[in-house]
Design an enzyme around this catalytic site. Structure first.
Site, short mmCIF file in Angstrom:
data_model
loop_
_atom_site.label_atom_id
_atom_site.label_comp_id
_atom_site.label_asym_id
_atom_site.label_seq_id
_atom_site.Cartn_x
_atom_site.Cartn_y
_atom_site.Cartn_z
N ASP A 110 9.07 -12.06 2.27
CA ASP A 110 8.24 -13.23 2.56
C ASP A 110 9.21 -14.36 2.84
O ASP A 110 10.42 -14.17 2.83
CB ASP A 110 7.28 -13.54 1.41
CG ASP A 110 8.00 -13.78 0.10
OD1 ASP A 110 7.34 -13.69 -0.94
OD2 ASP A 110 9.22 -14.06 0.12
N SER B 113 1.47 -2.31 -4.18
CA SER B 113 2.21 -2.92 -3.08
C SER B 113 2.48 -4.38 -3.41
O SER B 113 1.96 -4.92 -4.38
CB SER B 113 1.40 -2.81 -1.79
OG SER B 113 0.23 -3.58 -1.90
N TYR B 114 3.26 -5.03 -2.55
CA TYR B 114 3.67 -6.40 -2.78
C TYR B 114 2.46 -7.30 -3.00
O TYR B 114 1.58 -7.38 -2.15
CB TYR B 114 4.49 -6.89 -1.59
CG TYR B 114 5.24 -8.16 -1.85
CD1 TYR B 114 5.00 -9.30 -1.09
CD2 TYR B 114 6.17 -8.24 -2.88
CE1 TYR B 114 5.68 -10.48 -1.33
CE2 TYR B 114 6.85 -9.42 -3.14
CZ TYR B 114 6.60 -10.53 -2.37
OH TYR B 114 7.27 -11.68 -2.61
N PRO B 115 2.41 -7.99 -4.16
CA PRO B 115 1.17 -8.70 -4.50
C PRO B 115 1.02 -10.07 -3.86
O PRO B 115 0.07 -10.79 -4.19
CB PRO B 115 1.28 -8.83 -6.02
CG PRO B 115 2.75 -8.87 -6.30
CD PRO B 115 3.41 -8.03 -5.25
#
Lengths: 675, 239
Positions: free
Chosen positions: A121, A339-341
């Site tokens: 991100d 998965s990526y939160p």
């Protein structure tokens, strides 16, 4: 000569997991000098791009470098806060990060490739550039094209990681720039405003209260509008004036069933007119069925899960505060369970193998095993596609099977929610049959409807949604004429809105571009910490009633949900895990009440009559839009920083001139002096 | 000694001017707003006889729609409200009309006064809400007053005919042009409407909105609106 590759992840747990997958076996890590948490993992791996390589995998702990003003500006009393808009900023490595930086330097000296494995991100991109700077200062060759790359990954499941490792991509400079701009702006704006507020207002409070604690009145460009929402709602509740309204209720007993008809007008706020209409209904004596329609209807399964949605549902259904929910989700990600939160995406990519993911959930003996089995045996239905895709991560979903017995009670609740939500996405919509009947009674129309739930489908796995069959309706046909069993006028009163609950506040922040999925929970925590707001349990009756109210609210929120929104990305990681006490299991919803201090600050700034009040979300929303523009290459970092600083500096100067207004508000609310 | 004639002074026996006067009077009567001789006399000096007749008729209509009809219309019983129209003891009566009335007041009775008050406050602050999103409304260049939102209704109106008789009207079914944005002093023609317990039941079929407004009334009404809403909300509990 074998190529040496240095891989750097954002956290030790990610480094360990990735190293394990790439090495193909459990790798022993070696502690680095001066830090017990960070380890170096050494192994060999064959990268398609560079051939067989000797790899060292290590990690940082969130941001590697920090920023602050040059030393002469650090003392609060030492300069005019306004100078901070232009004061020079220095980057440095914090004391506790020094061992980590030293480790990177040592490893970088001898490597040919730097492979960044920070979270995908914006923050992660920026941390990647920090690592690159530290490494390339020692080994300038790493600045050459293709020598520093990054991995794109959304979870730490084995196949996914191996695939990511074999397909490196360049660092996204635009995203890193956006974060850099945000960091500079937050530092300058936050510091100048905080110092000014504390020196000019905090001091009078301190004097009055005769306390020795330095009362820091912080200001943050996200924090303040968040407080603004709470205060605004508070005043709406406080100033509310209840009004009487009148409605006509008609009932009809047919086939032994009592049917209630609702007035099409809802209700009117004028007694005379309501009574006149009522009389005209009575004069007509009989009612005639004007419409009788039965049609199939469905209740849609939920959308794939985003961070904001997880926080809202966590608050509403799990009764946990959003910060705690996100902490647990982050842990699940690091352990390789989900998965990526942090994602805005509410649509699954066509390429994702959903069946494989569902299959993982058929293991063990959990409350959802049978349902997952069912999905694989014909009950599967493609998930709904939401409108948002941040192009970085998929919706939050379980990646591996976890047996609930191994989890604590809190972990179970959040984990179960994520699994159930995912399975619900892959199930079918619930099906029902809805009958709508309209009657004309005198000049007025009345309606009733009945629902029969024919297939529960996703509802069986997702108990957080409610849909129940209503009472049966008797058979009406168009043209039927009947005499109502009872018709009467009823009156009621409007009731005030309620104070903001956490999901409502998150919804407001989301709709207005305040904070990002990564930071909203933090801003909320901050205004609690600064004692600008307090929370208390809403005094409410049974859970059932709550559910109804909240589902109404959800409908409203969804209906008005804006299109894919432009938002800046999260603020710092690392070092957040700080003092968090276990959230009490709250029975009722928590609602936010501003403290006298919070009210004083918002009122004070609002009364200044600034063109854009600081307590409103507009300035911050514009800033977030500009962050997005940097990421998309439409604006440069310099342009954005200049524009935003100009805006906030302008407001700062005007606000300084109007300090008496702020003082007056403080005297009024904090000291309780009459106006 | 020459007497200075005001521009376009009308000699009493000027045939052309008489034709114009008659034609305008007839035109206005056909629109259900027959003028008093006094009003005609005050209107005629302001026109140029060279203007095409149709334009003059339009101007006359526009001007009279901006007046207080209790002073400018020629009234006859057939086109006026019955004197006892507001009598609540009469369950129902029918007005064949056509009767022209002006709007003295209008309320949205489908929504609480307080919510209407809050909406005006937000507008004043330059905000509107779209669902949860607070959107800042940037005032347009040239400072055109912000358009008032059309309200959803249903509406209750206070109507007055040319004789001065007042009566309430209720929007039974949606009459498009009726909303809080319509001017105070706007004129409507009622035809074949039912009056229930002293309140006129307005429906699209029985109402023709002519438009217009009395500037002074409208301005005052809008200035006082927020305060009025607030007070009405406060007494709401007493019904």
């Amino acid at each position: 000569m074998v190529t040496k590759v240095l891989c750097v992840a954002e956290k030790p747990s990610i480094a360990r997991a990735v190293a394990g997958h790439l090495a193909g076996e459990n790798v022993q890590g070696r502690n680095i000098q001066g830090n017990n948490y960070t380890k170096n993992f050494e192994f060999d791996f064959n990268f398609p791009t560079w051939g067989p390589c000797s790899v060292v995998m290590t990690s940082v702990a969130g941001h590697l470098t920090s920023q602050d003003f040059a030393p002469e500006y650090k003392k609060w009393q030492g300069c005019d806060p306004a100078a901070l808009f232009e004061a020079p900023i220095v980057n440095f490595v914090d004391e506790d990060r020094k061992p980590i930086a030293a480790n990177i330097e040592r490893q970088a000296r001898y490597c040919q490739i730097l492979y960044i494995w920070t979270d995908c991100d914006r923050e992660g991109e920026h941390i990647g550039t920090e690592i690159r700077k530290t490494a390339s200062d020692i080994n300038p060759r790493l600045r050459q094209p293709g020598k520093t790359v990054r991995a794109r990954f959304s979870n730490i499941e084995r196949a996914h990681i191996l695939d990511a490792a074999r397909h490196p991509i360049p660092l996204d400079e635009a995203q890193a720039d956006a974060v850099s701009a945000r960091m500079e702006l937050d530092l300058r704006i936050g510091s100048s405003y905080t110092r000014s507020l504390t020196l000019n207002v905090g001091n009078i409070i301190k004097q009055r209260m005769q306390s020795d604690d330095k009362q820091i009145l912080s200001y943050g460009s996200c924090q303040f509008p968040t407080l603004g929402f709470v205060v605004e709602r508070y005043f709406r509740v406080r100033n509310f004036v209840p009004e009487t309204f009148w409605g006509i209720k008609v009932t009809h007993k047919k086939d032994d069933i009592d049917v209630s008809f609702r007035w099409a007008r809802g209700h009117l706020f004028d007694r005379m007119v309501a009574v006149i209409l009522f009389e005209r209904c009575l004069t007509a004596n009989t009612a005639c069925v004007t419409k009788m329609q039965t049609k199939l209807t469905s209740k849609w399964k939920p959308l794939p899960l985003t961070t904001v949605e997880l926080q809202k549902c966590g608050s509403r259904f799990l009764r946990m505060d959003s910060q705690r929910v996100m902490q647990l989700a982050e842990q699940f990600y690091q352990k390789g369970w989900i998965s990526y939160p942090r994602t805005e995406t509410d649509q699954f990519d066509r390429a994702i193998d959903l069946r494989a993911l569902i299959t993982k959930q058929t293991q063990g003996q959990t409350p959802w095993t049978a349902f997952a089995d069912g999905l694989l045996n014909g009950e599967f239905s493609n998930p709904r596609q939401g409108r948002n895709n941040d192009k970085a991560h998929p919706p939050i979903h379980p990646v591996n099977f976890v047996s609930p017995e191994t989890l604590t009670a809190e972990e179970q609740r959040v984990h179960e929610f994520i699994v159930r939500r995912f399975l619900a996405c892959c199930a079918k919509d619930a099906q029902g049959s809805k009958t709508d009947v309209s009657i004309l009674y005198g000049p007025e129309t009345f309606n009733t409807s009945g629902l029969i739930v024919l297939e529960r489908n996703y509802l069986d796995i997702y108990p957080y949604d409610k849909w129940t069959s209503s009472q049966d309706l008797p058979n009406y046909r168009e043209g039927d004429v009947f005499e109502p069993t009872e018709a009467r006028i009823e009156d009621g009163q409007t009731s005030p809105p309620t104070y903001l609950t956490e999901p409502e506040l998150i919804g407001l922040m989301d709709a207005n571009g305040i904070g990002t999925d990564a930071t909203m929970a933090e801003h909320i925590a901050k205004i609690k910490e600064r004692q600008y707001v307090e929370t208390r349990a809403r005094g409410r009756a049974p859970v059932q009633a709550d559910q109804d109210v909240e589902s109404d609210f959800e409908d409203v929120a969804d209906r008005h949900a804006p299109q894919a929104r432009g938002r800046g990305r999260g603020r710092g990681r690392g070092g957040r895990g700080g003092a968090h006490r276990a959230a009490p299991q709250n029975q009722g919803m928590q609602e936010f009440i501003p403290t006298t201090l919070g009210v004083a600050l918002v009122e004070g700034y609002d009364n200044m009559g600034l063109e854009t009040s600081l307590s409103k979300p507009f300035l911050r929303k514009e800033m977030e839009l500009k962050m997005k523009a940097i990421c998309e290459g439409r604006m440069t970092r310099r342009e954005v920083v200049q524009e935003s600083l100009d805006q906030y500096r302008d407001v700062y100067i005007r606000a300084q001139r109007q300090l008496p207004v702020l003082h007056a508000a403080v005297r009024k609310y904090v000291f309780g002096e009459a106006g | 000694m020459t007497t200075q004639r005001p521009a376009a002074a009308i000699p009493a026996n000027n045939t052309a001017m008489n034709d114009i006067r008659t034609s305008i009077a007839t035109h206005l009567a056909s629109k259900n707003v027959p003028p008093t001789p006094a009003w005609l006399a005050s209107f005629l000096p302001s026109i140029r006889t060279s203007t095409p007749l149709q334009a003059l008729q339009k101007t006359a209509l526009f001007r009279i729609l901006a007046t207080d009809i209790t002073t400018t219309l020629a009234t006859i019983p057939a086109t006026s409200l019955p004197a006892n129209i507001a009598n609540a003891a009469v369950k129902e009566l029918r007005l064949p009309g056509p009767i022209v009335v002006q709007v003295l007041d209008i309320e949205d009775i489908g929504h609480s006064r307080w919510s209407q008050f809050e909406a005006l406050e937000a507008q004043k602050r330059g905000e509107t809400r779209r669902g949860h999103e607070v959107i800042r409304v940037i005032p347009e260049e040239g400072n055109v007053p912000a358009p008032v939102n059309a309200s959803a209704g249903p509406h209750k109106l206070l109507l007055q005919d040319g004789k001065g008789t007042k009566v309430y009207g209720f929007e039974m079914r949606d009459v498009g042009a009726v909303n809080v944005g319509m001017g105070i002093g706007a004129k409507m023609v009622l035809r074949g409407v039912t009056v229930a317990r002293g309140v006129v039941m307005l429906e699209p079929g029985g109402v023709e909105v002519l438009g217009g407004k009395v500037e002074a009334w409208d301005k005052k009404w809008r200035e006082e609106r927020k305060e009025v809403l607030k007070q009405q909300a406060g007494v709401g509990l007493d019904g």
